[in-house]
Scaffold this active site. Structure first.
Site, PDB file in Angstrom:
ATOM      1  CG  ASP A  66       4.989  11.587  58.941  1.00 34.26           C
ATOM      2  OD1 ASP A  66       4.529  12.544  58.615  1.00 34.26           O
ATOM      3  OD2 ASP A  66       4.149  10.604  59.439  1.00 34.26           O
ATOM      4  NE  ARG A  72      -2.923  15.810  56.694  1.00 36.74           N
ATOM      5  CZ  ARG A  72      -2.062  15.407  57.591  1.00 36.74           C
ATOM      6  NH1 ARG A  72      -1.883  16.364  58.533  1.00 36.74           N
ATOM      7  NH2 ARG A  72      -1.914  14.153  57.784  1.00 36.74           N
ATOM      8  CE  LYS A  89       1.087  11.480  65.760  1.00 37.29           C
ATOM      9  NZ  LYS A  89       0.335  11.776  64.797  1.00 37.29           N
ATOM     10  CG  ASN A  90       0.423   8.485  62.304  1.00 36.90           C
ATOM     11  OD1 ASN A  90       0.251   9.375  63.030  1.00 36.90           O
ATOM     12  ND2 ASN A  90       1.550   8.859  61.480  1.00 36.90           N
ATOM     13  NE  ARG A 109      -1.458  17.304  67.437  1.00 42.13           N
ATOM     14  CZ  ARG A 109      -2.169  17.986  66.681  1.00 42.13           C
ATOM     15  NH1 ARG A 109      -1.986  19.257  66.358  1.00 42.13           N
ATOM     16  NH2 ARG A 109      -3.280  17.215  66.203  1.00 42.13           N
ATOM     17  CB  CYS A 154      -3.373  20.080  57.818  1.00 47.55           C
ATOM     18  SG  CYS A 154      -2.187  19.412  58.847  1.00 47.55           S
TER      19      CYS A 154
HETATM   20  C1  UD1 Z   1      -0.811   9.880  57.360  1.00 48.75           C
HETATM   21  C2  UD1 Z   1      -0.350  10.136  58.536  1.00 48.75           C
HETATM   22  C3  UD1 Z   1       0.721  11.126  58.304  1.00 48.75           C
HETATM   23  C4  UD1 Z   1       1.563  10.904  57.080  1.00 48.75           C
HETATM   24  C5  UD1 Z   1       0.809  10.836  55.885  1.00 48.75           C
HETATM   25  C6  UD1 Z   1       1.825  10.291  54.622  1.00 48.75           C
HETATM   26  C7  UD1 Z   1      -1.765   9.526  60.237  1.00 48.75           C
HETATM   27  C8  UD1 Z   1      -2.737  10.093  61.323  1.00 48.75           C
HETATM   28  N1  UD1 Z   1      -1.350  10.608  59.654  1.00 48.75           N
HETATM   29  O1  UD1 Z   1      -1.642  11.142  56.892  1.00 48.75           O
HETATM   30  O2  UD1 Z   1       1.474  11.487  59.582  1.00 48.75           O
HETATM   31  O3  UD1 Z   1       2.477  12.151  56.945  1.00 48.75           O
HETATM   32  O4  UD1 Z   1      -0.136   9.476  56.309  1.00 48.75           O
HETATM   33  O5  UD1 Z   1       2.387   9.091  55.131  1.00 48.75           O
HETATM   34  O6  UD1 Z   1      -1.775   8.495  59.964  1.00 48.75           O
HETATM   35  N2  UD1 Z   1      -4.963  13.496  49.793  1.00 48.75           N
HETATM   36  C9  UD1 Z   1      -5.823  13.999  48.998  1.00 48.75           C
HETATM   37  N3  UD1 Z   1      -7.151  13.696  49.151  1.00 48.75           N
HETATM   38  C10 UD1 Z   1      -7.601  12.803  49.944  1.00 48.75           C
HETATM   39  C11 UD1 Z   1      -6.556  12.116  51.081  1.00 48.75           C
HETATM   40  C12 UD1 Z   1      -5.507  12.753  50.779  1.00 48.75           C
HETATM   41  O7  UD1 Z   1      -5.516  14.856  48.057  1.00 48.75           O
HETATM   42  O8  UD1 Z   1      -8.660  12.578  50.266  1.00 48.75           O
HETATM   43  C13 UD1 Z   1      -3.465  13.971  49.691  1.00 48.75           C
HETATM   44  C14 UD1 Z   1      -2.887  14.775  50.952  1.00 48.75           C
HETATM   45  O9  UD1 Z   1      -3.366  15.999  50.880  1.00 48.75           O
HETATM   46  C15 UD1 Z   1      -1.467  14.534  50.860  1.00 48.75           C
HETATM   47  C16 UD1 Z   1      -1.359  13.091  50.232  1.00 48.75           C
HETATM   48  O10 UD1 Z   1      -2.650  12.917  49.705  1.00 48.75           O
HETATM   49  O11 UD1 Z   1      -0.779  15.284  50.009  1.00 48.75           O
HETATM   50  C17 UD1 Z   1      -1.054  11.890  51.469  1.00 48.75           C
HETATM   51  O12 UD1 Z   1      -2.041  12.013  52.327  1.00 48.75           O
HETATM   52  P1  UD1 Z   1      -2.484  10.600  53.027  1.00 48.75           P
HETATM   53  O13 UD1 Z   1      -1.711   9.488  52.751  1.00 48.75           O
HETATM   54  O14 UD1 Z   1      -4.047  10.888  53.096  1.00 48.75           O
HETATM   55  O15 UD1 Z   1      -2.138  11.145  54.622  1.00 48.75           O
HETATM   56  P2  UD1 Z   1      -2.775  11.144  55.816  1.00 48.75           P
HETATM   57  O16 UD1 Z   1      -3.634   9.803  56.080  1.00 48.75           O
HETATM   58  O17 UD1 Z   1      -3.640  12.447  56.233  1.00 48.75           O
END
Ligand code: UD1
Length: 419
Positions: A306, A121, A22-23, A398, A116
């Site tokens: 995850d 997030r 999915k991701n 989902r 979220c």
């Molecule tokens: C993606 C995956 C999710 C997985 C996660 C970590 C998808 C659709 N989702 O989520 O399933 O659990 O990677 O492997 O691919 N953060 C910030 N600022 C930002 C961006 C992120 O502080 O601008 C923080 C987030 O709050 C979190 C951490 O960084 O604590 C990791 O987030 P991130 O790697 O960005 O995860 P997602 O891309 O949201």
């Protein structure tokens, strides 16, 4: 509201074909908006988030259709750069369209993705990276208006944390930008490699995808291609846990074991036998499960956040005390209270969960509160004595394609109740 009725304590046995990731599919679908030619994405899972991404593409003026796990996207006539609020809310990962729309059109309007279930997030790293590439961002009526009249330009972007979504957004924005973009401290998740490989297949110039330094040299145009989405490593981890918690044996077909070393090692520590060959993972849990050393969720190649909840279901029945430390998201233990209702002995404090294995779990009515936490409850119900109901199936749907059909095919007593 749909729910699952599960009669537990049946050993699972047999072969499970693994769905596409999915991701990865979501990032690739956003990438389709960059292409001036037809893309055929195969192995796309039939999930609500994938259909939401297709609706976003159609809204942008692309022609997008889904047929039997293949999405066809023709973005030649893409004529809109705004994603309506209801579509942004429908799928939290819709933020990945930011880089793609900006890359193609030089402007973009969207609302922040909804709050979220895993804790806050923020998208600060995504926005700061776009600004470094020349984008001006203003907030209007709760939405974001992003403009870049001179077009995007390459930049050196150092990520404070290897965010998966931010790395994807920068790659998507950079492939058609002027000049070179270098991302340091980039996420190295296999989904990033998949996105990079897909974009290269469409004519992008990218090196280092899947390493901490990704270099993207902007090109004028991307063409279409045919590409197959990588297998879903988190769904594979979930089925491994299903074998473990039921004392069963499963052969997961169509996986990529190279993506799963940290997860496989945890199941081996739990006393399961795991064999991998080519695209198969065979797991046998005939011996009693035992507790494991501390599991810390980390960016790839560390143990994936995850997989934390799905693996916890098996640890709940593993003799001894296991400790988990959740380092990625701040609110990712919401399944624990429900597991405790099923007889698990788990205490959490902040990032830490202490799991004392119990001899048996008991069936109960429990409620999914997020996708992977919901999967954890299904697994616990499979390993529990008696009947369980898992409510709020919409979360689980989902990320898992027809979860009840797949589990029934390997011996689970499980049915969907539509009420
Ligand atoms: C993606 C995956 C999710 C997985 C996660 C970590 C998808 C659709 N989702 O989520 O399933 O659990 O990677 O492997 O691919 N953060 C910030 N600022 C930002 C961006 C992120 O502080 O601008 C923080 C987030 O709050 C979190 C951490 O960084 O604590 C990791 O987030 P991130 O790697 O960005 O995860 P997602 O891309 O949201």
């Amino acid at each position: 509201m749909q729910k699952l009725a599960i009669r537990g304590a049946k050993r699972l046995s047999g072969e499970i074909p693994l769905q596409g990731a999915k991701n990865s599919a979501l990032a690739l679908l956003a990438g389709c908006a960059l292409c001036s030619g037809e893309v055929r994405l195969k192995n796309c899972p039939a999930l609500s988030d994938v259909f939401a991404a297709c609706r976003i593409l159609n809204k942008l003026g692309c022609k997008c259709s889904y047929h039997d796990h293949c999405v066809s996207v023709d973005a030649r006539d893409m004529n809109c750069c705004a994603v309506p609020e209801e579509l942004m809310r429908e799928m939290r990962s819709s933020i990945v369209f930011l880089g793609a729309i900006l890359g193609r059109k030089g402007e973009c309007e969207l609302s922040p993705p909804g709050g979220c279930e895993l804790g806050p997030r923020p998208i600060d790293m995504h926005l700061s990276a776009m600004e470094q590439m020349g984008v001006r961002i203003s907030e209007e009526y709760g939405g974001m208006c992003c403009e870049c009249p001179g077009g995007l330009h390459g930049a050196r972007i150092d990520l404070g944390f290897p965010s998966v979504g931010a790395t994807e957004n920068i790659m998507l924005a950079a492939v058609l930008a002027k000049g070179e973009t270098v991302i340091t401290n980039a996420a190295t998740e296999p989904e990033i490699t998949d996105l990079g490989n897909f974009l290269v297949r469409c004519g992008a110039r990218i090196r280092g995808q899947g390493t901490p330094t990704v270099v993207i040299s902007g090109v004028d145009k991307l063409h279409g291609c045919e590409y197959s989405v990588m297998p879903d490593r988190i769904v594979a981890a979930t089925f491994m846990s299903a074998a473990a918690v039921t004392g069963g044996e499963l052969d997961i077909k169509g996986a990529d074991p190279r993506h799963m070393r940290s997860v496989i090692s945890v199941f081996q520590q739990m006393n399961c036998s795991v064999f991998t060959y080519d695209d198969r993972i065979f797991i046998s849990a005939k011996k009693p499960l035992c507790a494991v050393n501390t599991i810390r969720t980390m960016p790839y190649p560390g143990f994936p956040t995850d997989a934390q909840a799905p693996v916890m279901a098996a640890l709940a029945k593993a003799a001894g005390t296991s400790v988990m430390v959740e380092n990625i998201f701040s609110n990712r233990y919401r399944h624990v209270d429900e597991l405790v209702r099923m007889g698990a002995d788990i205490k959490t404090e902040g990032k830490v969960a202490v799991i004392r294995g119990v001899k048996k779990l008991c069936g109960a009515t429990v409620r999914a509160l997020d996708l992977r936490g919901g999967a954890c409850l299904v697994l616990a119900a499979l390993g529990a004595q008696g009947e369980s109901r898992v409510e709020n199936l919409c979360y689980i749907d989902r990320g898992y394609e027809n979860i009840e059909t797949v589990l029934r095919s390997v011996g689970a007593d499980i049915k969907r109740i539509k009420s």
